[in-house]
Design a protein around this motif. Structure first.
Motif, short mmCIF file in Angstrom:
data_model
loop_
_atom_site.label_atom_id
_atom_site.label_comp_id
_atom_site.label_asym_id
_atom_site.label_seq_id
_atom_site.Cartn_x
_atom_site.Cartn_y
_atom_site.Cartn_z
N SER A 248 0.74 -1.03 0.08
CA SER A 248 0.13 -0.11 -0.12
C SER A 248 0.92 1.05 0.23
O SER A 248 0.28 2.18 -0.43
N ARG B 28 4.92 -1.23 3.26
CA ARG B 28 3.89 -1.48 3.66
C ARG B 28 3.12 -2.46 3.72
O ARG B 28 2.33 -1.95 2.14
N ASP C 199 -0.50 -4.66 4.18
CA ASP C 199 -1.78 -4.99 4.88
C ASP C 199 -2.24 -6.68 4.82
O ASP C 199 -2.79 -6.69 3.78
N GLU C 200 -2.52 -6.94 6.13
CA GLU C 200 -3.58 -7.92 5.51
C GLU C 200 -4.12 -7.95 6.87
O GLU C 200 -4.15 -8.62 7.64
N ARG C 201 -5.40 -7.62 6.36
CA ARG C 201 -6.80 -7.02 7.21
C ARG C 201 -7.99 -7.88 6.96
O ARG C 201 -8.08 -7.82 5.17
N LYS D 151 -5.88 -8.53 11.88
CA LYS D 151 -5.19 -6.89 11.27
C LYS D 151 -4.26 -6.88 10.82
O LYS D 151 -3.80 -6.43 12.18
N GLU E 100 -0.33 -6.02 9.63
CA GLU E 100 0.49 -5.08 9.22
C GLU E 100 2.11 -5.10 9.53
O GLU E 100 2.90 -5.71 10.05
N GLN F 218 5.40 -4.20 8.31
CA GLN F 218 6.58 -3.03 7.99
C GLN F 218 8.29 -3.19 6.83
O GLN F 218 8.46 -4.80 8.14
N ARG G 1 -2.51 -4.95 14.18
CA ARG G 1 -3.01 -3.70 15.03
C ARG G 1 -5.15 -4.07 15.26
O ARG G 1 -5.64 -2.86 14.97
N SER H 20 3.73 -5.81 18.02
CA SER H 20 5.25 -6.18 17.13
C SER H 20 6.14 -7.38 17.07
O SER H 20 6.69 -7.48 18.62
#
Length: 413
Positions: free
Chosen positions: A174, A193, A195-197, A203, A205, A207, A228, A371
């Protein structure tokens, strides 16, 4: 791959002031609605006669690679081709004409995730795009396809079908940006970044920063996976790094300091005594997988490597066993046209189905907002002097510990 346009050039001087601003370019931003099709930044360290470097961004076209973004770092010694569209994986790393980190997959295009059906062939659809040098497996799950239990949207226990190696490799980034430091050692960084949401689901993330220094034969991956969501979440992360020629050939050797090596199944158990040795291509070869418990130094770091038959070319991966406590070795010395390849795979788990890994205590969890960090340092070694030093480093890690070679696989029921 051809660059269609060059936007800017820049020269970094070794005497640059620490107050100078780094080069910073946003290539993709879902947040800001930015997508750069083509871009290039070039420079020299220490003036016009110093080592040259460049970062290029291109967009692929045609077939199943239509719309795939590629970012290529050339640090003067290495070319690193990153695929933001495929979860910030790495397609290949080359060092001149001598060494390539990568392999010759039957999948010839860099396949856009829109053409991947993860459910196909009993959950093996991930393989329809499998041709990268480095592909992350995860984040909610990885490993073999099969069923697992979960709590659904009405709070009841239900069954779900997990596909091979999860989703993260088939999710486009993203946010993607390039940063080149203005002060020595002028590190070149590509950040992304992914995202697997989902609603009523994970949820997570990712990075990531993939970086190298100009003129270096090494590069680094630094990843941070963050939950997240507002409740505890399981996760799995495995780095599938894949090697064909010239590092893989008859007589190549896998190097690792390990306390224990366990075959993944009965088939692999038959050749456990030679788990770290490679044969040439053989049509019909059935993959062999071995699970290693690595030995670390006093700082908690370990190293694994692959070297060619002549022992004058090698690649090493160094990482913390706190972050990545397990190593999987995948041997697939099938015929060249079928994919002659081996995988060196540090991870938070072994690649069994998640329900099996959970039963063995190998599925970590993240609290809300927590994290997990993982860093891998990759080095290409050339010449017998360098490879001998590499061998000694790993032998020192092994020390007097004689590894246990299990003759049976771990129970999976």
């Amino acid at each position: 791959m051809k660059i269609l346009a060059m936007i800017a050039g820049f020269s970094l001087c070794a005497a640059a002031s620490p107050a100078d601003e780094p080069i910073h370019k946003i290539l993709t931003s879902a947040r800001s609605g930015i997508h750069v099709d083509t871009w290039e930044q070039t420079g020299h360290i220490g003036g016009a006669r110093g080592p040259a470097w460049s970062v290029r961004k291109i967009t692929l076209h045609g077939g199943k690679q239509e719309g795939v973004d590629i970012v290529i770092i050339d640090n003067g010694k290495l070319k690193i081709s990153i695929i933001p569209t495929r979860g910030m994986g790495i397609f290949s790393v080359t060092s001149g004409n001598e060494i390539r980190l990568g392999w010759d997959s039957p999948v010839k295009e860099v396949v856009h995730p829109q053409f991947i059906n993860l459910q196909s062939r009993g959950g093996l659809g991930w393989l329809e795009g499998f041709n990268e040098y480095l592909v992350r497996c995860g984040l909610e799950s990885n490993g073999h396809p099969g069923t697992d239990k979960f709590v659904n949207n009405v709070g009841e226990e239900a069954t779900m079908d997990l596909t091979l190696h999860g989703k993260i490799a088939n999710i486009p980034a993203s946010e993607v940006e390039v940063i080149v430091d203005s002060a020595p050692p002028y590190r070149i960084r590509v950040r992304g970044r992914v995202d697997e949401r989902m609603f009523y689901g994970p949820k997570l993330e990712l990075q990531t920063e993939i970086s190298t220094e100009p003129g270096s034969t090494s590069f680094r991956i630094e990843d941070v996976v963050t939950n997240r969501g507002a409740q505890e979440q399981e996760f799995e992360l495995l780095y599938h790094t894949n090697y064909g020629r010239p590092l893989l050939e008859e007589g190549s050797t896998f190097l690792a300091a390990a306390s224990r090596v366990t075959p993944f199944n009965e088939h692999a158990a038959q050749d456990i005594a030679h788990y770290n040795e490679y044969a040439g291509p053989k049509l019909g070869f059935v993959e062999e997988v071995y699970c290693l418990y690595p030995i670390a130094d006093k700082d908690g770091r370990t190293m694994i490597a692959l070297q060619n038959k002549a022992q004058d070319k090698a690649v090493s991966l160094a990482f913390s066993v706190k972050d990545l406590p397990y190593v999987t070795l995948w041997k697939n010395t099938n015929a060249e046209g079928e994919g002659y390849v081996t995988g060196l795979e540090p991870g938070t788990n072994f690649p069994a189905n998640r329900r099996i890994e959970r039963a063995h205590g190998r599925v970590p969890k993240l609290a809300a907002g927590e994290s997990h960090k993982a860093t891998i340092d990759f080095v290409i070694h050339t010449g017998t002097g360098e490879t001998k030093r590499l061998q000694q480093q790993i032998a020192t890690l092994q020390g007097d510990v004689k590894p246990t070679l299990d003759d049976k696989p771990e129970k999976k029921d």
